[in-house]
Design a protein around this motif. Structure first.
Motif, mmCIF file in Angstrom:
data_model
loop_
_atom_site.group_PDB
_atom_site.id
_atom_site.type_symbol
_atom_site.label_atom_id
_atom_site.label_comp_id
_atom_site.label_asym_id
_atom_site.label_seq_id
_atom_site.Cartn_x
_atom_site.Cartn_y
_atom_site.Cartn_z
ATOM 1 N N ARG A 99 0.846 -1.192 0.000
ATOM 2 C CA ARG A 99 0.000 0.000 0.000
ATOM 3 C C ARG A 99 0.879 1.238 0.000
ATOM 4 O O ARG A 99 2.078 1.184 0.275
ATOM 5 N N GLU A 125 0.560 5.002 1.694
ATOM 6 C CA GLU A 125 -0.284 5.790 2.577
ATOM 7 C C GLU A 125 -0.597 7.118 1.914
ATOM 8 O O GLU A 125 0.305 7.838 1.489
ATOM 9 N N GLU A 170 -3.637 10.431 1.995
ATOM 10 C CA GLU A 170 -4.880 11.006 2.524
ATOM 11 C C GLU A 170 -5.330 12.151 1.638
ATOM 12 O O GLU A 170 -4.518 12.899 1.112
ATOM 13 N N VAL A 204 -8.514 8.639 4.471
ATOM 14 C CA VAL A 204 -7.541 7.640 3.995
ATOM 15 C C VAL A 204 -7.979 7.110 2.637
ATOM 16 O O VAL A 204 -9.092 6.600 2.500
ATOM 17 N N ASP A 243 -5.514 5.224 0.782
ATOM 18 C CA ASP A 243 -4.336 4.405 0.469
ATOM 19 C C ASP A 243 -4.494 3.512 -0.773
ATOM 20 O O ASP A 243 -5.250 2.532 -0.739
ATOM 21 N N ASN A 255 -12.034 5.709 -1.789
ATOM 22 C CA ASN A 255 -12.240 6.888 -0.951
ATOM 23 C C ASN A 255 -13.497 6.629 -0.117
ATOM 24 O O ASN A 255 -14.560 6.397 -0.677
ATOM 25 N N ALA A 275 -8.788 7.182 10.525
ATOM 26 C CA ALA A 275 -7.724 6.574 9.718
ATOM 27 C C ALA A 275 -7.246 5.248 10.303
ATOM 28 O O ALA A 275 -7.065 4.271 9.574
ATOM 29 N N SER A 276 -7.074 5.215 11.638
ATOM 30 C CA SER A 276 -6.496 4.010 12.246
ATOM 31 C C SER A 276 -7.445 2.814 12.109
ATOM 32 O O SER A 276 -7.010 1.693 11.852
ATOM 33 N N ARG A 325 -7.418 1.689 8.335
ATOM 34 C CA ARG A 325 -6.182 0.980 7.971
ATOM 35 C C ARG A 325 -6.149 -0.402 8.605
ATOM 36 O O ARG A 325 -5.673 -1.361 8.001
ATOM 37 N N TYR A 378 -8.570 -2.648 6.547
ATOM 38 C CA TYR A 378 -7.972 -3.008 5.258
ATOM 39 C C TYR A 378 -6.887 -4.064 5.433
ATOM 40 O O TYR A 378 -6.794 -5.014 4.657
#
Ligand code: 6CM
Length: 258
Positions: free
Chosen positions: A61, A63, A65, A70, A72, A218, A225-226, A229, A232
């Motif tokens: 990935r 990263e 934004e 996020v 990614d 998107n 974000a955390s 991620r 994912y």
């Protein structure tokens, strides 16, 4: 219910126009070829960060934004034995088997069939706590790219499925849902490996399929974000592993479909 019935009637009566006359066609054509080129680029050069690896499967990935969300980009490569590229993409594209492998969805509707190789889907995805539930409306196109020199170590064939968000007049627009924006491609190439000896017939043991999966999603609205991620990181490897195993097992006892 009424909406579904209206849709069903429409699908039954709709003439199958050739895709090339559809207003979306120039976009489908352009994006499919762009995505094919993008998928075929290597992951060297330091921008891609490996985040999951299991056997032949590698997931990378970047990263990224946008407006605090996020997005990614993801790129995964994998190799499997026992199924062809055509068999892989068919199962990835076909609405008939989607629930057998995509565990991220709760509902799926075929909004439109543009042609025999292009469908418009509406999907409701499982809610990820603590964010609003997401849905996705996208066209999905499948195509074979002919090989020029399969004898010279080149792939026997290449197939691609390309998915991209779009609009549709039959969009029921669920206000409780946040619409994601996605671009996904799934590219497969069959190799005859090990090569067949003269006079011998090709079996599933001679099939090696190389797979590339790329996505940019998107989330369309607030999502930490955390959390995103973490989801994912867990869900993408699970999806690719499960999907490829599913296709190999399903095709095992069937004649090879090139
Ligand atoms: O590419 C995948 N599936 C295709 C067919 O469904 C299609 C779908 C893309 C959806 C992209 C993700 C939308 C984000 C929704 C939120 C995540 C929900 C996960 C919840 C699980 C408990 O291209 C495979 C997609 C695999 C996604 C992990």
């Amino acid at each position: 219910e009424e909406f579904r019935e209206r849709l069903r009637q429409k699908q039954l009566s709709a003439p199958r126009k050739p895709a090339a006359t559809h207003p979306l066609w120039p976009q489908i054509e352009k994006l499919t070829m762009e995505q094919l080129g993008y998928a075929q680029q290597g992951v060297e050069g330091g921008v891609w960060q490996l985040f999951a690896e299991e056997g032949e499967m590698k997931m990378y990935r970047r990263e990224l934004e946008e407006d605090g969300l996020v997005v990614d980009p993801l790129k995964a490569v994998h190799q499997v034995r026992g199924a062809t590229a055509h068999e892989m993409v068919h199962h990835f594209w076909s609405p008939d088997v989607r629930f057998e492998w995509d565990t991220s969805i709760e509902q799926m509707t075929v909004l439109d069939r543009i042609s025999s190789d292009t469908i418009i889907f509406l999907q409701l995805h499982k809610r990820v706590w603590p964010t609003a539930q997401r849905d996705a409306l996208f066209w999905s196109h499948v195509r074979k790219i002919p090989s020029s020199h399969p004898a010279n170590g080149e792939a026997y064939d290449t197939w691609i499925v390309c998915n991209q968000s779009t609009d549709h007049p039959d969009d029921p627009k669920d206000e409780k849902c946040v619409r994601v924006d996605l671009t996904v491609c799934f590219v497969c190439q069959t190799f005859i490996d090990p090569p067949i000896q003269e006079g011998k017939e090709i079996t599933r043991d001679n099939l090696l399929t190389k797979i590339t999966y790329c996505s940019v999603v998107n989330p369309g609205g607030w999502a930490p974000a955390s959390v995103l991620r973490a989801v994912y990181k867990r869900e993408y490897p699970k999806f690719l592993k499960r999907f490829t195993q599913y296709v190999v097992e399903k095709c095992e006892s069937q004649p090879i479909a090139f």
